[in-house]
Motif scaffolding. Structure first.
Motif, PDB file in Angstrom:
ATOM      1  N   LEU A 178      32.044  36.288  22.305  1.00  0.00           N
ATOM      2  CA  LEU A 178      33.107  36.248  23.311  1.00  0.00           C
ATOM      3  C   LEU A 178      34.119  35.158  22.979  1.00  0.00           C
ATOM      4  O   LEU A 178      35.326  35.356  23.134  1.00  0.00           O
ATOM      5  CB  LEU A 178      32.503  36.030  24.695  1.00  0.00           C
ATOM      6  N   LYS A 179      33.627  34.010  22.509  1.00  0.00           N
ATOM      7  CA  LYS A 179      34.531  32.915  22.124  1.00  0.00           C
ATOM      8  C   LYS A 179      35.416  33.339  20.949  1.00  0.00           C
ATOM      9  O   LYS A 179      36.628  33.045  20.936  1.00  0.00           O
ATOM     10  CB  LYS A 179      33.716  31.682  21.733  1.00  0.00           C
ATOM     11  N   VAL A 194      45.818  42.789  24.698  1.00  0.00           N
ATOM     12  CA  VAL A 194      45.298  41.663  25.475  1.00  0.00           C
ATOM     13  C   VAL A 194      44.622  42.157  26.749  1.00  0.00           C
ATOM     14  O   VAL A 194      43.528  41.696  27.109  1.00  0.00           O
ATOM     15  CB  VAL A 194      46.419  40.663  25.802  1.00  0.00           C
ATOM     16  N   ASN A 195      45.244  43.094  27.437  1.00  0.00           N
ATOM     17  CA  ASN A 195      44.651  43.616  28.672  1.00  0.00           C
ATOM     18  C   ASN A 195      43.318  44.316  28.406  1.00  0.00           C
ATOM     19  O   ASN A 195      42.368  44.194  29.198  1.00  0.00           O
ATOM     20  CB  ASN A 195      45.627  44.560  29.373  1.00  0.00           C
ATOM     21  N   LYS A 203      37.257  43.937  28.683  1.00  0.00           N
ATOM     22  CA  LYS A 203      35.946  43.817  28.046  1.00  0.00           C
ATOM     23  C   LYS A 203      35.242  42.543  28.514  1.00  0.00           C
ATOM     24  O   LYS A 203      34.032  42.534  28.762  1.00  0.00           O
ATOM     25  CB  LYS A 203      36.090  43.802  26.530  1.00  0.00           C
ATOM     26  N   MET A 204      35.998  41.442  28.613  1.00  0.00           N
ATOM     27  CA  MET A 204      35.416  40.194  29.098  1.00  0.00           C
ATOM     28  C   MET A 204      34.882  40.356  30.515  1.00  0.00           C
ATOM     29  O   MET A 204      33.754  39.951  30.825  1.00  0.00           O
ATOM     30  CB  MET A 204      36.470  39.080  29.055  1.00  0.00           C
ATOM     31  N   THR A 205      35.657  40.977  31.388  1.00  0.00           N
ATOM     32  CA  THR A 205      35.234  41.149  32.777  1.00  0.00           C
ATOM     33  C   THR A 205      34.001  42.041  32.863  1.00  0.00           C
ATOM     34  O   THR A 205      33.084  41.774  33.656  1.00  0.00           O
ATOM     35  CB  THR A 205      36.384  41.728  33.618  1.00  0.00           C
ATOM     36  N   TYR A 211      50.586  38.752  36.190  1.00  0.00           N
ATOM     37  CA  TYR A 211      51.462  37.661  35.780  1.00  0.00           C
ATOM     38  C   TYR A 211      51.698  37.709  34.276  1.00  0.00           C
ATOM     39  O   TYR A 211      50.771  37.832  33.484  1.00  0.00           O
ATOM     40  CB  TYR A 211      50.835  36.325  36.183  1.00  0.00           C
ATOM     41  N   GLN A 212      52.966  37.621  33.872  1.00  0.00           N
ATOM     42  CA  GLN A 212      53.420  37.654  32.476  1.00  0.00           C
ATOM     43  C   GLN A 212      52.991  38.933  31.746  1.00  0.00           C
ATOM     44  O   GLN A 212      52.892  38.953  30.522  1.00  0.00           O
ATOM     45  CB  GLN A 212      52.919  36.410  31.719  1.00  0.00           C
ATOM     46  N   GLY A 213      52.712  39.987  32.507  1.00  0.00           N
ATOM     47  CA  GLY A 213      52.323  41.255  31.913  1.00  0.00           C
ATOM     48  C   GLY A 213      50.835  41.420  31.700  1.00  0.00           C
ATOM     49  O   GLY A 213      50.389  42.459  31.203  1.00  0.00           O
ATOM     50  N   PHE A 214      50.042  40.408  32.106  1.00  0.00           N
ATOM     51  CA  PHE A 214      48.593  40.458  31.915  1.00  0.00           C
ATOM     52  C   PHE A 214      47.919  40.858  33.230  1.00  0.00           C
ATOM     53  O   PHE A 214      47.986  40.118  34.210  1.00  0.00           O
ATOM     54  CB  PHE A 214      48.068  39.100  31.452  1.00  0.00           C
ATOM     55  N   THR A 215      47.280  42.013  33.234  1.00  0.00           N
ATOM     56  CA  THR A 215      46.682  42.512  34.477  1.00  0.00           C
ATOM     57  C   THR A 215      45.544  41.636  34.969  1.00  0.00           C
ATOM     58  O   THR A 215      45.248  41.614  36.163  1.00  0.00           O
ATOM     59  CB  THR A 215      46.164  43.949  34.287  1.00  0.00           C
ATOM     60  N   GLN A 216      44.898  40.913  34.044  1.00  0.00           N
ATOM     61  CA  GLN A 216      43.817  40.011  34.440  1.00  0.00           C
ATOM     62  C   GLN A 216      44.162  38.567  34.099  1.00  0.00           C
ATOM     63  O   GLN A 216      43.343  37.809  33.593  1.00  0.00           O
ATOM     64  CB  GLN A 216      42.495  40.443  33.802  1.00  0.00           C
TER      65      GLN A 216
END
Length: 350
Positions: A87-88, A122-123, A128-130, A187-192
């Motif tokens: 993940l890192k 990025v989204n 995947k992280m969530t 925010y800034q186009g990032f849904t998360q």
């Protein structure tokens, strides 16, 4: 072994990459399981939040285990899971893409195809992280452990809150300590985005019955209007709190008003920048003002005294500021985490 009464010699310590506070117990032996999430892909100002779990873990072993307020709650056992290196690595890869997108937007680039591609990548990574966080937290709850999440930026706990919402069927409230309202849409186009966590929480299918915010002092008009439009959101703006205190009210009186807004079951979402920046100078988006650590710890005690139950928590935005180390931030983060673990145990052992 009775997991709520596990005993060990507190003078015995372990030197391990994992675990926490030097407590020599396995996850199976411990009542509290902490999930580290080294993630800061969408951070928009400072950097280093992905190192938060590491610097907290490193600072944790210097803490005396006996606590004046929570006593020997540590005997129930606190355990931090292994740092997820995969993940890192994903964080490092997609943070670069996010920063490129922010740069293109800031420069008013007309390369919309490139920006759309970066935003989609990025989204997808954030989703995947969530999903990973959700699965990790579901496993903690399935094992009948008490859950704490250690981020990372403040986008990281959405999966944890969804897992708790499933477990409690939405019968809980979120106590959100923060400098920011975090109610911006994508925010800034990032849904998360880290600035959208509470918007996502309060508009998602798996959500709490109430959001109670304290320490908020940096927000836009869109967020203020969103707060005003929702009966299930109560925000105690920092200036509102300071005016009451400066006019002669006690913090004890203020805390009683905060408690009145909270249901029986409480999830604590703690962004460290809710504190005065003197306590967290390296955090990503520090804002003048804020709470003292004593005020926060007093509120935790009042939650316990009120008979409410802390069902889970997250702690986020403890950061290195992009440097290799941030000893003071790690120290404060570890002490906040220790209090959260203690009150998590105490409110579940009535």
């Amino acid at each position: 072994m009775d997991k709520t009464q596990s005993k060990f010699d507190p003078t015995t310590t372990i030197s391990s990459e994992f675990g926490i506070f030097g407590i020599p117990l396995t996850e199976e032996e411990s009542l509290v399981t902490l999930v580290p999430v080294p993630w800061e892909v969408t951070t928009s100002y400072g950097r280093g939040a992905s190192d938060g779990p590491r610097i907290i873990r490193e600072a944790s072993e210097q803490i005396d285990l006996f606590d004046f307020e929570t006593g020997k709650a540590y005997e129930s056992g606190y355990f931090m899971r292994e740092f997820p290196q995969e993940l890192k690595d994903m964080n490092d890869k997609y943070k670069e893409k996010a920063q490129e997108l922010i740069g293109l937007r800031t420069s008013l680039s007309e390369d919309t195809a490139r920006m759309d591609k970066l935003a989609a990548e990025v989204n997808a990574a954030c989703e995947k992280m969530t999903a990973w966080v959700f699965d990790q937290c579901k496993s903690v709850l399935k094992n009948k452990k008490l859950l704490g999440l250690v981020g990372g930026d403040h986008s990281t706990p959405w999966g944890a809150i969804q897992a708790v919402a499933e477990e409690y069927k939405g019968d809980f409230g979120v106590l959100h300590i923060d400098a920011h309202a975090d109610l911006r849409k994508a925010y800034q186009g990032f849904t998360q985005s880290h600035a959208s966590i509470m918007y996502n929480v309060m508009t998602g299918d798996k959500r709490p019955k109430k959001l109670v915010q304290i320490g908020i002092r940096d927000f836009c008009e869109e967020e203020f209007d969103f707060i005003e439009s929702r009966k299930d959101i109560r925000t105690f703006f920092d200036m509102e709190l300071k005016r009451r205190l400066l006019a002669g009210e006690s913090w004890a009186q203020v805390c009683q008003d905060i408690l009145k807004e909270l249901p029986q079951n409480v999830y604590i979402s703690f962004d460290i920048d809710g504190l005065d920046p003197a306590f967290c100078p390296s955090t990503g988006t520090p804002v003048p003002g804020g709470l003292s650590i004593d005020q926060v710890f007093y509120l935790f005690n009042e939650i316990h005294k009120s008979g409410r139950k802390i069902v889970a928590f997250d702690l986020n935005e403890v950061s290195t500021g992009g440097e290799e180390e941030a000893e003071w931030d790690g120290n404060v983060g570890a002490r906040v985490l220790y209090k959260l673990c203690g009150w998590l145990v105490k409110t579940n052992q009535r």
